[in-house]
Design a protein around this motif. Structure first.
Motif, mmCIF file in Angstrom:
data_model
loop_
_atom_site.group_PDB
_atom_site.id
_atom_site.type_symbol
_atom_site.label_atom_id
_atom_site.label_comp_id
_atom_site.label_asym_id
_atom_site.label_seq_id
_atom_site.Cartn_x
_atom_site.Cartn_y
_atom_site.Cartn_z
ATOM 1 N N SER B 156 -27.182 36.024 -41.864
ATOM 2 C CA SER B 156 -27.565 36.559 -40.465
ATOM 3 C C SER B 156 -29.035 36.589 -40.249
ATOM 4 O O SER B 156 -29.583 36.257 -39.466
ATOM 5 N N THR B 157 -29.675 37.119 -41.349
ATOM 6 C CA THR B 157 -31.023 36.915 -41.281
ATOM 7 C C THR B 157 -31.752 35.796 -41.243
ATOM 8 O O THR B 157 -32.587 35.418 -40.542
ATOM 9 N N ALA B 158 -31.218 34.948 -42.058
ATOM 10 C CA ALA B 158 -31.651 33.493 -42.154
ATOM 11 C C ALA B 158 -31.223 32.944 -40.887
ATOM 12 O O ALA B 158 -32.298 32.126 -40.286
ATOM 13 N N LEU B 159 -30.436 33.143 -40.249
ATOM 14 C CA LEU B 159 -30.093 32.441 -39.043
ATOM 15 C C LEU B 159 -31.119 32.872 -37.917
ATOM 16 O O LEU B 159 -31.441 32.084 -37.169
ATOM 17 N N VAL B 160 -31.184 34.263 -37.766
ATOM 18 C CA VAL B 160 -32.383 34.782 -36.993
ATOM 19 C C VAL B 160 -33.688 34.192 -37.339
ATOM 20 O O VAL B 160 -34.567 33.786 -36.489
#
Lengths: 352, 337
Positions: B156-160
């Motif tokens: 999720s962090t990577a996507l953000v």
């Protein structure tokens, strides 16, 4: 967020897009739903994709109706409110009716929240006092306009060259594929900066921001087409071996007919999916150029330009970074998530 | 093997030739098409408001009134063999590879670029180390612990992360880390040779900010690659013959998963070395990329041309190094070659 369920990166997996190819004629499958129907049903179940899809639609509506929104909730994006701003710090007065320094203070008090009020939903731009809400809403206009136009150009060039490379094969394919590698390795941003520097005002009858938009759209379209072309080429390679293409060929159909009437319709879905994923990249590119001062010119509001003005105020007015930054972030994230969801929905490897 | 090396070298040279040609086209041919007169072009090259005589001299000097083909040969000749520039009575030698002459600083462009290169190189290499190690580590861990809380959080962090531009995160970092919490000093460049400690702390924030952007992408790619490899038959075989999980992952799975990462890494490093334009602008570092922006605003076009060519050279060289490293990482390339 359902990130881990997402398929691997698109570029590595051209076959993932094969999902988008509709089986022509529909074999006698037990499942009578078309791939598009299946994909739609999957998409509806994907909450993240649906929410981001709604955000995308709202953003587009906000961009279209920016003048109305600015009229109802703010004021024209170019209207100055310098009477509300304390001239030394460039920040809005804490109390516009009392602009004298408090006893014992050197300077009048300023509002640490950037002048957010009922009249100015997102506060005021430092120094000029322009309404940030309407500038952000108008910023969506230029951002989405550039992104859509440039994506359109990428898709047009990429589809044409990709379909020719995949269908013709041989040396034509070699040349186009080599060109794709070369174009993807270009220092794109440097070229964009250079082009802005050398193209004179009045080129093709364009000037000011019309010219800038033209240059940005041209450079993105001209250099980013390989992303689409790769997908299209891969798809065409497998499609041209299919029976329906062979049938058309044996009936004496021209190459043009086969390319654009037989193969192209089967490519629409993967092209649509990958264009959705190209839009956020292009939004970021325009914002980056405007941030560097070689994109959209003032007074037209642009998110990137607003951030470049915020550089001078990061210590005193962080809120001024926050709003244009969040506008870019939310827009790009929404397009990315929606595009990912769309890709997964059309991917046969994703289970229902 | 030699065949492979020669082929990659050829591909690199071809890329360089094409970029050079396109650069020439942008700077010399396109303005002509757009209706700029030789004098107008001279004005773009000289900067400052010049007299008509000075403009004519520049037209003469740069051969801007010559046919395109003559200009192209002059351009290439000056690149390969160097050139001389008359400045008043002085003659300035521009040694090969001459990337042009900046009229606003009265010195060869390459000299100016090399003076700023340590800043950009420090920025690029420091960030590259962080994003490569960080991105790959997170990607591997995510793939191994697929579906775990760590995996979900990291992805999720990577996507953000891939949706956060550096001109937003960088400014936020300045506002909070530097100004608000005062954890790190205001980013600037301290020469490594003089004070390594100051060099490190003053660049740490730009490194982390730039690395975060790339690490997000690398983590996603590594995870995807690892998951693909972990599903292969030979991994099952390796497990079946009783290898420890650690050996399976690091010895058998990581290597093939890393090869596509290596390709992107070459491209990314080359791009950043050619001028981390946005990062330099956000943190006010006076590197090569910032120079290009200054030059475009100051109408010092030869500098922009020089930076573009230098950027292309870095991309070609980094790609070439990656291509040459490939056989070491991937035995299949060795066999095919």
């Amino acid at each position: 967020m359902s990130a881990p369920s997402h398929a691997p990166e698109s570029a590595e997996q051209p076959e993932a897009a094969a999902a988008g190819v509709k089986a022509p004629g529909g074999r006698g499958d037990a499942d009578s739903r078309s791939l598009r129907q299946i994909a739609w049903q999957r998409l509806r179940k994907d909450k993240v994709a649906m929410v981001s899809g709604v955000i995308v639609v709202l953003l587009i509506l906000a961009a279209i109706f920016a003048p109305l929104l600015a009229k109802w909730f703010g004021q024209p994006p170019t209207q100055f409110n310098q009477d509300l701003m304390e001239p030394n710090s460039g920040l809005p007065y804490a109390d516009p009716n009392n602009t004298d320094p408090a006893p014992g203070e050197m300077l009048p008090a300023v509002d640490n929240w950037g002048g957010i009020s009922g009249d100015h939903l997102l506060g005021l731009e430092p120094k000029t006092g322009r309404d940030l809400f309407s500038r952000i809403v108008y910023g969506a206009q230029i951002s989405l306009l550039v992104a859509f136009l440039s994506t359109l150009l990428c898709v047009a060039l990429g589809t044409l060259l990709g379909i020719i490379a995949g269908y013709k094969g041989g040396w034509i394919d070699t040349v186009i594929s080599r060109a794709m590698d070369i174009f993807l390795a270009f220092p794109l941003m440097l070229f964009a900066i250079a082009l802005v520097g050398v193209i004179p005002s009045g080129f093709l009858g364009l000037e000011g921001n019309g010219l800038r938009v033209g240059v940005i759209v041209f450079i993105i379209g001209f250099f980013n087409w390989p992303y689409i072309a790769r997908i299209v080429r891969g798809q065409t390679l497998s499609l041209r071996e299919r029976e329906f293409v062979e049938a058309a060929r044996s009936l004496g159909a021209s190459n043009r007919h086969i390319l654009f009437r037989e193969i192209l319709p089967n490519l629409i879905t993967p092209i649509l999916v990958y264009s959705t994923l190209l839009i956020p990249t292009n939004i970021l590119f325009e914002a980056a150029l405007s941030f560097l001062g070689v994109g959209i010119n003032p007074p037209t509001p642009s998110w990137g330009k607003m951030l470049s003005e915020a550089v001078d105020y990061y210590a005193t007015a962080p809120y001024f970074i926050l709003f244009p930054g969040l506008a870019i972030f939310i827009t790009v994230l929404a397009f990315n998530l929606f595009g990912d969801g769309l890709r997964d929905a059309f991917d046969p490897k994703t289970s229902d | 093997m030699l065949n492979y090396i020669l082929r990659r070298l050829g591909a690199g040279l071809l890329l360089l030739a094409v970029v050079t040609a396109v650069t020439f086209w942008i700077f010399y041919v396109l303005p002509k098409w757009a209706g700029v007169t030789p004098r107008g072009m001279a004005a773009m090259y000289v900067g400052k408001a010049p007299t008509p005589e000075a403009l004519d001299a520049t037209v003469e000097r740069l051969g801007l009134d010559q046919p395109v083909i003559v200009q192209f040969f002059d351009f290439i000749r000056s690149l390969v063999f160097g050139d001389q520039f008359q400045f008043g009575r002085e003659t300035v030698e521009c040694a090969a590879p001459c990337l042009g002459y900046s009229f606003s600083t009265n010195s060869p462009v390459l000299e100016q670029l090399l003076a700023r290169l340590p800043i950009t190189a420090s920025l690029a290499f420091g960030a590259a180390v962080i994003w490569l190690i960080g991105g790959v580590a997170v990607g591997v861990l995510s793939a191994v612990k697929k579906g775990s809380l760590f995996d979900r959080l990291a992805m999720s962090t990577a996507l953000v992360g891939v949706s956060l531009p550096i001109y937003f995160t960088g400014l936020l970092a300045l506002a909070f880390v530097v100004h608000g919490w005062k954890i790190l000093p205001v980013p600037r460049y301290e020469p490594l040779t003089e004070n390594p400690g100051a060099w490190f702390t003053a660049l740490l924030l730009p490194w982390i900010t730039l690395a975060f952007l790339h690490a997000a992408q690398y983590a996603r790619q590594t995870r995807a690659g690892m998951l693909e490899v972990l599903g292969e038959d030979y991994i099952r075989t390796a497990r079946a013959k009783g290898l420890s999980e650690r050996k399976v992952i690091f010895k058998h799975a990581l290597r093939p998963a890393l090869t596509p990462i290596l390709t992107i890494f070459g491209l990314d490093l080359g791009l950043v070395l050619g001028g981390a334009i946005l990062t330099e602008r956000v943190f006010s570092l006076k590197g090569v990329g910032a120079y290009a922006i200054e030059a475009i605003i100051g109408k010092d076009l030869p500098v922009v041309l020089g930076v573009t060519l230098l950027g292309a050279v870095f991309i070609v060289v980094c790609n070439l190094i990656v291509d040459l490293l490939y056989p070491l990482v991937d035995p299949r390339v060795r066999i095919a070659a």
